[in-house]
Design a protein around this motif. Structure first.
Motif, PDB file in Angstrom:
ATOM      1  N   LYS A   1       0.923  -1.347   0.088  1.00  0.00           N
ATOM      2  CA  LYS A   1       0.042   0.248  -0.011  1.00  0.00           C
ATOM      3  C   LYS A   1       0.886   1.047  -0.063  1.00  0.00           C
ATOM      4  N   GLY A   2       0.841   1.943  -1.192  1.00  0.00           N
ATOM      5  CA  GLY A   2       1.876   2.834  -1.152  1.00  0.00           C
ATOM      6  C   GLY A   2       3.340   2.268  -0.935  1.00  0.00           C
ATOM      7  N   ARG A   3       4.266   3.200  -0.022  1.00  0.00           N
ATOM      8  CA  ARG A   3       5.489   2.659   0.153  1.00  0.00           C
ATOM      9  C   ARG A   3       5.558   1.559   1.231  1.00  0.00           C
ATOM     10  N   LYS A   4       4.039   1.208   1.707  1.00  0.00           N
ATOM     11  CA  LYS A   4       4.153   0.038   3.118  1.00  0.00           C
ATOM     12  C   LYS A   4       4.120  -1.163   2.300  1.00  0.00           C
ATOM     13  N   PHE A   5       4.613  -2.268   2.997  1.00  0.00           N
ATOM     14  CA  PHE A   5       4.559  -3.642   2.554  1.00  0.00           C
ATOM     15  C   PHE A   5       4.565  -4.445   3.902  1.00  0.00           C
ATOM     16  N   HIS A   6       4.027  -5.834   3.246  1.00  0.00           N
ATOM     17  CA  HIS A   6       4.184  -6.596   4.338  1.00  0.00           C
ATOM     18  C   HIS A   6       4.275  -8.017   3.544  1.00  0.00           C
ATOM     19  N   ALA A   7       5.337  -8.794   3.814  1.00  0.00           N
ATOM     20  CA  ALA A   7       5.725  -9.962   3.171  1.00  0.00           C
ATOM     21  C   ALA A   7       5.881 -11.117   4.163  1.00  0.00           C
ATOM     22  N   ASN A   8       5.464 -12.315   3.806  1.00  0.00           N
ATOM     23  CA  ASN A   8       5.421 -13.461   4.709  1.00  0.00           C
ATOM     24  C   ASN A   8       5.913 -14.622   3.700  1.00  0.00           C
ATOM     25  N   THR A   9       7.102 -15.236   4.084  1.00  0.00           N
ATOM     26  CA  THR A   9       7.490 -16.733   3.693  1.00  0.00           C
ATOM     27  C   THR A   9       7.687 -17.523   4.765  1.00  0.00           C
ATOM     28  N   PRO A  10       8.148 -18.707   4.338  1.00  0.00           N
ATOM     29  CA  PRO A  10       8.355 -19.988   5.452  1.00  0.00           C
ATOM     30  C   PRO A  10       9.265 -19.486   6.393  1.00  0.00           C
ATOM     31  N   MET A  11      10.393 -18.667   6.010  1.00  0.00           N
ATOM     32  CA  MET A  11      11.590 -18.435   6.665  1.00  0.00           C
ATOM     33  C   MET A  11      11.297 -17.031   7.782  1.00  0.00           C
ATOM     34  N   ALA A  12      10.797 -15.980   7.158  1.00  0.00           N
ATOM     35  CA  ALA A  12      10.433 -14.815   7.777  1.00  0.00           C
ATOM     36  C   ALA A  12       9.352 -14.080   7.284  1.00  0.00           C
ATOM     37  N   THR A  13       9.009 -13.068   8.174  1.00  0.00           N
ATOM     38  CA  THR A  13       7.752 -12.112   8.145  1.00  0.00           C
ATOM     39  C   THR A  13       8.311 -10.691   8.065  1.00  0.00           C
ATOM     40  N   MET A  14       8.025  -9.947   7.064  1.00  0.00           N
ATOM     41  CA  MET A  14       8.399  -8.555   7.344  1.00  0.00           C
ATOM     42  C   MET A  14       7.215  -7.628   7.154  1.00  0.00           C
ATOM     43  N   TRP A  15       7.404  -6.639   8.004  1.00  0.00           N
ATOM     44  CA  TRP A  15       6.466  -5.507   8.163  1.00  0.00           C
ATOM     45  C   TRP A  15       7.377  -3.909   7.877  1.00  0.00           C
TER      46      TRP A  15
END
Length: 197
Positions: free
Chosen positions: A59-73
């Motif tokens: 959303k705009g410059r924001k992101f949330h990514a989810n993988t089996p190894m890590a999650t990023m906000w």
């Protein structure tokens, strides 16, 4: 002589309109990705960090990514990275170069300045090639965009001397709550938070 000048002028006009076409394709893809409420998608990544698949919300410059190894906000300023294996959350304030390497949708901010743009096309897609005009940026990117929907389906970027490829599918426009892009310690009560800012 007049023919030569005319031919050169025609070539120049064709080259300029070709460049505008590549930029207009990126403009349309950026408009899709820049949906006001945000987008979600699935991705597969291949490259220097190995192979991994996951999901991403942007959303705009924001992101949330989810993988089996890590999650990023990433809330536009702060990045929280939760490593599932050791239950650690690293908190950083990434610079633009760092963001370019971890967010495949960052191309929507990149192409507008500092890049030479060319394009190839086939029946189903456009492939736009970005080449950096100076150091300090991702030196080279290929972005494949679906002709009918203008959804980006692949982003391939050169990082150092290695290529990283993101294959993108199931892109959907949604209304995503801003809280999605911030780490909530209540959801990870046993995680150790390490502030690296």
């Amino acid at each position: 002589m007049k023919r030569t000048v005319f031919a050169l002028s025609l070539l120049l006009v064709c080259a300029l309109s070709y460049g505008q076409t590549a930029k207009s394709v990126l403009d349309k893809a950026a408009a899709v990705v820049s949906n006001k409420g945000g987008i979600t998608a699935d991705f597969g990544m291949k490259g220097g960090m190995g192979n991994v698949s996951g999901s991403i919300a942007v959303k705009g410059r924001k992101f949330h990514a989810n993988t089996p190894m890590a999650t990023m906000w990433f809330d536009g300023k702060t990045l929280w990275t939760y490593m599932k294996k050791n239950e650690e959350v690293n908190v950083t304030t990434p610079n633009e170069t760092q963001l370019q390497k971890i967010n495949p949708y960052n191309f929507i901010n990149l192409y507008k300045e500092g890049y030479d743009i060319t394009m190839n096309k086939n029946d189903k897609s456009y492939t736009v090639h970005l080449t950096a005009q100076k150091a300090g940026k991702i030196p080279e990117l290929f972005i494949t965009i679906d002709k009918s929907s203008y959804h980006p389906t692949q982003v391939k970027m050169l990082q150092g001397k290695k290529w990283t490829t993101f294959d993108i599918s199931n892109l959907k426009a949604l209304n995503i709550n801003d809280a999605t892009f911030q780490f909530n310690s209540k959801d990870f009560p046993s995680a150790e938070v390490i502030d690296l800012r």
